[in-house]
Write a protein that holds these residues in place. Structure first.
Motif, PDB file in Angstrom:
ATOM      1  N   PRO A   1      32.648  37.849  41.379  1.00 54.47           N
ATOM      2  CA  PRO A   1      32.778  39.288  41.146  1.00 54.47           C
ATOM      3  C   PRO A   1      33.243  39.594  39.720  1.00 54.47           C
ATOM      4  N   ASP A   2      32.909  40.772  39.274  1.00 58.84           N
ATOM      5  CA  ASP A   2      33.244  41.217  37.928  1.00 58.84           C
ATOM      6  C   ASP A   2      34.704  41.684  37.905  1.00 58.84           C
ATOM      7  N   VAL A   3      35.544  40.968  37.199  1.00 56.52           N
ATOM      8  CA  VAL A   3      36.970  41.273  37.159  1.00 56.52           C
ATOM      9  C   VAL A   3      37.221  42.653  36.560  1.00 56.52           C
ATOM     10  N   LEU A   4      36.506  42.986  35.515  1.00 60.76           N
ATOM     11  CA  LEU A   4      36.726  44.269  34.846  1.00 60.76           C
ATOM     12  C   LEU A   4      36.323  45.436  35.747  1.00 60.76           C
ATOM     13  N   LYS A   5      35.178  45.313  36.404  1.00 61.94           N
ATOM     14  CA  LYS A   5      34.731  46.372  37.298  1.00 61.94           C
ATOM     15  C   LYS A   5      35.666  46.507  38.497  1.00 61.94           C
ATOM     16  N   THR A   6      36.121  45.375  39.014  1.00 70.12           N
ATOM     17  CA  THR A   6      37.036  45.418  40.151  1.00 70.12           C
ATOM     18  C   THR A   6      38.324  46.138  39.780  1.00 70.12           C
ATOM     19  N   ALA A   7      38.846  45.866  38.589  1.00 69.20           N
ATOM     20  CA  ALA A   7      40.057  46.552  38.137  1.00 69.20           C
ATOM     21  C   ALA A   7      39.833  48.052  38.065  1.00 69.20           C
ATOM     22  N   ALA A   8      38.688  48.444  37.497  1.00 69.80           N
ATOM     23  CA  ALA A   8      38.382  49.876  37.393  1.00 69.80           C
ATOM     24  C   ALA A   8      38.220  50.504  38.777  1.00 69.80           C
ATOM     25  N   ASP A   9      37.599  49.789  39.687  1.00 67.33           N
ATOM     26  CA  ASP A   9      37.416  50.302  41.049  1.00 67.33           C
ATOM     27  C   ASP A   9      38.762  50.462  41.758  1.00 67.33           C
ATOM     28  N   ILE A  10      39.641  49.482  41.602  1.00 67.65           N
ATOM     29  CA  ILE A  10      40.957  49.545  42.241  1.00 67.65           C
ATOM     30  C   ILE A  10      41.730  50.773  41.754  1.00 67.65           C
ATOM     31  N   GLU A  11      41.628  51.053  40.473  1.00 67.33           N
ATOM     32  CA  GLU A  11      42.265  52.265  39.952  1.00 67.33           C
ATOM     33  C   GLU A  11      41.627  53.515  40.556  1.00 67.33           C
ATOM     34  N   GLU A  12      40.312  53.514  40.658  1.00 70.43           N
ATOM     35  CA  GLU A  12      39.618  54.667  41.235  1.00 70.43           C
ATOM     36  C   GLU A  12      40.017  54.874  42.697  1.00 70.43           C
TER      37      GLU A  12
ATOM     38  N   ARG B   1      47.647  31.895  33.380  1.00 73.71           N
ATOM     39  CA  ARG B   1      48.385  30.640  33.240  1.00 73.71           C
ATOM     40  C   ARG B   1      47.731  29.790  32.147  1.00 73.71           C
ATOM     41  N   PRO B   2      48.472  28.821  31.620  1.00 72.66           N
ATOM     42  CA  PRO B   2      47.950  28.061  30.478  1.00 72.66           C
ATOM     43  C   PRO B   2      46.587  27.422  30.720  1.00 72.66           C
ATOM     44  N   ASP B   3      46.310  26.972  31.970  1.00 71.32           N
ATOM     45  CA  ASP B   3      45.016  26.347  32.235  1.00 71.32           C
ATOM     46  C   ASP B   3      43.920  27.356  32.555  1.00 71.32           C
TER      47      ASP B   3
ATOM     48  N   ARG C   1      41.761  34.641  32.812  1.00 73.39           N
ATOM     49  CA  ARG C   1      41.675  34.026  31.491  1.00 73.39           C
ATOM     50  C   ARG C   1      42.331  34.938  30.458  1.00 73.39           C
ATOM     51  N   TYR C   2      42.738  34.344  29.362  1.00 76.79           N
ATOM     52  CA  TYR C   2      43.342  35.146  28.302  1.00 76.79           C
ATOM     53  C   TYR C   2      42.364  36.209  27.812  1.00 76.79           C
ATOM     54  N   GLU C   3      41.086  35.880  27.779  1.00 77.00           N
ATOM     55  CA  GLU C   3      40.093  36.858  27.331  1.00 77.00           C
ATOM     56  C   GLU C   3      39.966  38.000  28.327  1.00 77.00           C
ATOM     57  N   ASP C   4      40.169  37.733  29.622  1.00 79.72           N
ATOM     58  CA  ASP C   4      40.190  38.811  30.608  1.00 79.72           C
ATOM     59  C   ASP C   4      41.267  39.834  30.255  1.00 79.72           C
ATOM     60  N   ALA C   5      42.450  39.340  29.918  1.00 79.49           N
ATOM     61  CA  ALA C   5      43.549  40.241  29.579  1.00 79.49           C
ATOM     62  C   ALA C   5      43.199  41.099  28.370  1.00 79.49           C
ATOM     63  N   ARG C   6      42.560  40.490  27.412  1.00 73.71           N
ATOM     64  CA  ARG C   6      42.160  41.253  26.222  1.00 73.71           C
ATOM     65  C   ARG C   6      41.165  42.354  26.588  1.00 73.71           C
ATOM     66  N   GLN C   7      40.189  42.012  27.416  1.00 72.56           N
ATOM     67  CA  GLN C   7      39.161  42.983  27.786  1.00 72.56           C
ATOM     68  C   GLN C   7      39.703  44.059  28.731  1.00 72.56           C
ATOM     69  N   LEU C   8      40.643  43.689  29.586  1.00 66.59           N
ATOM     70  CA  LEU C   8      41.216  44.658  30.514  1.00 66.59           C
ATOM     71  C   LEU C   8      41.982  45.752  29.789  1.00 66.59           C
ATOM     72  N   LYS C   9      42.529  45.440  28.619  1.00 68.57           N
ATOM     73  CA  LYS C   9      43.265  46.442  27.856  1.00 68.57           C
ATOM     74  C   LYS C   9      42.409  47.681  27.619  1.00 68.57           C
ATOM     75  N   GLY C  10      41.108  47.487  27.431  1.00 74.25           N
ATOM     76  CA  GLY C  10      40.213  48.615  27.198  1.00 74.25           C
ATOM     77  C   GLY C  10      39.669  49.251  28.460  1.00 74.25           C
ATOM     78  N   ILE C  11      40.007  48.663  29.607  1.00 74.28           N
ATOM     79  CA  ILE C  11      39.492  49.147  30.896  1.00 74.28           C
ATOM     80  C   ILE C  11      40.566  49.876  31.703  1.00 74.28           C
ATOM     81  N   VAL C  12      41.758  49.320  31.731  1.00 72.95           N
ATOM     82  CA  VAL C  12      42.825  49.861  32.569  1.00 72.95           C
ATOM     83  C   VAL C  12      43.314  51.188  32.004  1.00 72.95           C
ATOM     84  N   THR C  13      43.312  52.200  32.858  1.00 73.63           N
ATOM     85  CA  THR C  13      43.742  53.539  32.442  1.00 73.63           C
ATOM     86  C   THR C  13      45.069  53.937  33.075  1.00 73.63           C
TER      87      THR C  13
END
Length: 238
Positions: free
Chosen positions: A23-34, A45-47, A52-64
């Protein structure tokens, strides 16, 4: 109302199990907010076995709503938080190989370390919270670190609640909440909270600002549907 922040690590775990982006992590986050949740939590986590660290970076622009990043403040994690600048950072003393978080901070032994890290985050306008057990001396120690909030580690509550020991389970958390309030600390809670036990916890524990729920919420959603489960939590937290 106590706010609901949904931890989406398990969504990332499912995605990573097959590769690709389903599943798309970014879309799921947006849906959960909706669906009504007031926050999104991730715990990279480090591994990078789930978020993933990149998920966190991308979520910054998604989470409202409110974006909360939690984890052990190793240098890589600190750099990520300073780059992303979430609304809140929650510091958790989990080891590199920990399956999940399993204890709060010893705020006395790690006082100076926490004080230094928290100072850095607060200088950058990031609200801080630290994972603590419902132990008075650890909550008193948390004040000395300069943190804005504590997050009570609720595994022991969940275990005893499941055994039918409801009052015994919640008593230390009630006292911890009262102490945190007197000391000027904001109060969050998380770990093994579920549809079964969250309402009792919320009704008994005063001054509860936010709960972070991931594993149980995603498991319950397999049967009941994500939108339905988010709204069931919101109803219990009113």
């Amino acid at each position: 109302m106590t706010k609901l922040s949904v931890n989406i690590n398990k969504i990332a775990t499912l995605r990573n199990s097959r590769g690709g982006n389903v599943p798309d992590v970014l879309k799921t986050a947006a849906d959960i907010e909706e669906f009504g949740a007031q926050g999104i939590t991730v715990h990279p986590r480090p591994d990078e076995r789930h978020i993933r660290y990149e998920d966190a970076r991308q979520l910054k622009g998604i989470v409202t709503t409110e974006f909360n990043i939690e984890g052990n403040p190793i240098s890589k994690f600190i750099d990520l938080v300073l780059e992303v600048k979430p609304d809140q950072v929650t510091l958790v003393p989990d080891s590199v190989d920990a399956i999940t978080s399993n204890a709060g901070w010893d705020t006395i032994e790690y006082k100076q370390f926490l004080k230094d890290v928290i100072g850095t985050f607060k200088e950058n306008g990031i609200r801080t919270s630290i994972f603590t057990d419902p132990v008075p001396k650890m909550i008193e120690g948390a004040v000395e670190t300069g943190t804005d909030r504590i997050e009570l580690y609720t595994e022991s509550y969940a275990v005893q609640y499941a055994e039918g020991k409801h009052e015994l389970a919640v008593e230390p958390y009630v006292e911890a909440a009262k102490l945190a309030y007197r000391l000027g600390l904001g109060l969050n809670a998380g770990h093994d909270l579920s549809l079964d036990n969250v309402n009792y916890f919320k009704e008994k524990v005063p001054h509860l600002l936010e709960v972070s729920i991931g594993h149980a919420l995603i498991c319950e959603s397999l049967y009941l549907g994500l939108e339905n489960v988010v709204n069931m939590y919101l109803h219990r937290l009113k």
